[in-house]
Design an enzyme around this catalytic site. Structure first.
Site, mmCIF file in Angstrom:
data_model
loop_
_atom_site.group_PDB
_atom_site.id
_atom_site.type_symbol
_atom_site.label_atom_id
_atom_site.label_comp_id
_atom_site.label_asym_id
_atom_site.label_seq_id
_atom_site.Cartn_x
_atom_site.Cartn_y
_atom_site.Cartn_z
ATOM 1 N NE ARG A 284 -0.362 0.246 7.792
ATOM 2 C CZ ARG A 284 -1.336 -0.931 8.504
ATOM 3 N NH1 ARG A 284 -0.651 -1.105 9.791
ATOM 4 N NH2 ARG A 284 -2.744 -1.145 8.548
ATOM 5 C CG HIS B 21 -0.904 -4.026 3.726
ATOM 6 N ND1 HIS B 21 -1.704 -4.040 5.146
ATOM 7 C CD2 HIS B 21 -1.314 -2.593 3.164
ATOM 8 C CE1 HIS B 21 -2.435 -2.130 4.688
ATOM 9 N NE2 HIS B 21 -1.802 -1.803 3.973
ATOM 10 N N GLY C 100 0.770 -1.547 -0.177
ATOM 11 C CA GLY C 100 0.221 0.137 0.394
ATOM 12 C C GLY C 100 0.447 1.225 -0.444
ATOM 13 C CG ASN C 101 -0.670 4.791 -0.984
ATOM 14 O OD1 ASN C 101 -0.434 4.442 -2.154
ATOM 15 N ND2 ASN C 101 -2.099 4.272 -0.995
ATOM 16 C CG ASP D 246 -3.901 -0.200 -3.953
ATOM 17 O OD1 ASP D 246 -3.971 0.231 -4.830
ATOM 18 O OD2 ASP D 246 -4.212 0.949 -2.850
#
Length: 284
Positions: A14, A16, A11-12, A124
Site C-alpha cells: 500500500r 501511506h 510499502g510493499n 521504510d
C-alpha cells in the site's frame, strides 16, 4: 517550513500518505499501489480533492489524526513539496516527476542520518527507526507488523545514531495467505477490536492455524524483545505497522509486563519522514 507538504511512504502492498501543515501531522490515509495513469492524474491536478475523487483509488480514508478533515482530500491547498520514501522501486519510478509548483524529494539511503545502514536495507525500515529515535531516544527497537514482521534497532555511538541490527519474518497476513494456498479451512485474521488469544491446543484445522499464527508470531516478538532488553536494559521498544494494534493487543494478553514496555505508534513512518525532511532542509 510552515507550508503544507505531503509525505508518501510506499510499502510493499500500500501507499501511506501523511499531510503536514505547519509541521503538524493533519491527516493520514492509505491507497493501493497506483498505476502510471493515476499518478499522472494526481500530479497534473496538483493533488486537489477532485483528483482523488475522480480516480477512485482511496482504499481506506483513515483521517485518524485529531481535528483532521484532510485538507488534501477535502480542501484545495498549495502543497510546497512531496517527500517520498519507497521500498518498491517500480512505484518509486512513477513519482520521479512532479508539477512545477512543488518538488518531489525521494528519500536517499545515503542521506538518512543513520550510520551503518546496509545497501539493501528497506528505506521504510530506516525511516521508521529514525522516527523512533527522534521520538523516544536511543537505544530503540522498532517492531513493524506489516507485510513482513521486521525488527530494526538503533543505538547511539560517539554521538552518532547507528543502526544496530534486526531481523525479518513473514507478517501474520503473509503467513495466512501462504497457508490459504494449501488449506481451505483458513479463517480471517483478527482485528484489534476482537483480538483474543485462541485455544493453544486446537482440535480443528482452522483453530490450529489460528493458534500457530498467534502464538508463533507473539513468541517471536517476546524472544526478540527479551534479548533486546538483555543487551540494553533501558532500551525503548515501539510497535508500528498495519497489524501493530492487533499484535499489541495479543502481546498484552500473553505477557502484560512485556507489553507494558512496548509503545504503540501507527504514525512512526511519518515522524521519520518529518525528521528526514528537517535534516535535508538544514543541509540545503
Amino acid at each position: 517550513m510552515s507550508e503544507p507538504w505531503l509525505a508518501l511512504v510506499i510499502g510493499n502492498t500500500r501507499l501511506h500518505w501523511g499531510l503536514f501543515y505547519q509541521e503538524t501531522l493533519n491527516g493520514v490515509w492509505h491507497t493501493p499501489h497506483l498505476t502510471a495513469h493515476a499518478v499522472e492524474h494526481l500530479v497534473s491536478n496538483g493533488f486537489k480533492p477532485i483528483a482523488w475523487q475522480s480516480i477512485e483509488i482511496i482504499e481506506t480514508i483513515e483521517i485518524t489524526v485529531p481535528l483532521a478533515q484532510s485538507r488534501c482530500l477535502n480542501q484545495e491547498i498549495a502543497l510546497s513539496s512531496l517527500w517520498i520514501a519507497s521500498a518498491v522501486p517500480k512505484q518509486t519510478a512513477l513519482w520521479r516527476s512532479f508539477n512545477d509548483s512543488a518538488a518531489a524529494n525521494i528519500v536517499e539511503r545515503s542521506h538518512i542520518p543513520l550510520s551503518g545502514l546496509y545497501q539493501t536495507m528497506g528505506i521504510d525500515r530506516a525511516i521508521n527507526l529514525l522516527g523512533a529515535g527522534n521520538i523516544v531516544g536511543w537505544p530503540v527497537l522498532v517492531i513493524d507488523g506489516g507485510t513482513a514482521l521486521t525488527f530494526t534497532s538503533g543505538v547511539q555511538q560517539s554521538g552518532k545514531n547507528v543502526f544496530y541490527g534486526g531481523a525479518i519474518l513473514p507478517g501474520v497476513r503473509l503467513q495466512a495467505q501462504s497457508l490459504a494456498q494449501q488449506t481451505a479451512a483458513l479463517g480471517e485474521f483478527v482485528t484489534a477490536a476482537d483480538a483474543n488469544l485462541p485455544e493453544r491446543w486446537a482440535t480443528d484445522t482452522a483453530g490450529a492455524i489460528a493458534s500457530g499464527l498467534t502464538y508463533g508470531t507473539t513468541s517471536a516478538m517476546i524472544d526478540y524483545l527479551s534479548d533486546w532488553w538483555q543487551r540494553f536494559p533501558t532500551g525503548k521498544a515501539i510497535l508500528t505497522g498495519g497489524d501493530g494494534p492487533v499484535l499489541h493487543a495479543l502481546l498484552q494478553q500473553r505477557t502484560p509486563a512485556i507489553a507494558a514496555r512496548v509503545a504503540m505508534d501507527s504514525y512512526l513512518m511519518f515522524w521519520g519522514m518529518q525528521a528526514y525532511r528537517k535534516e535535508r532542509m538544514l543541509v540545503a
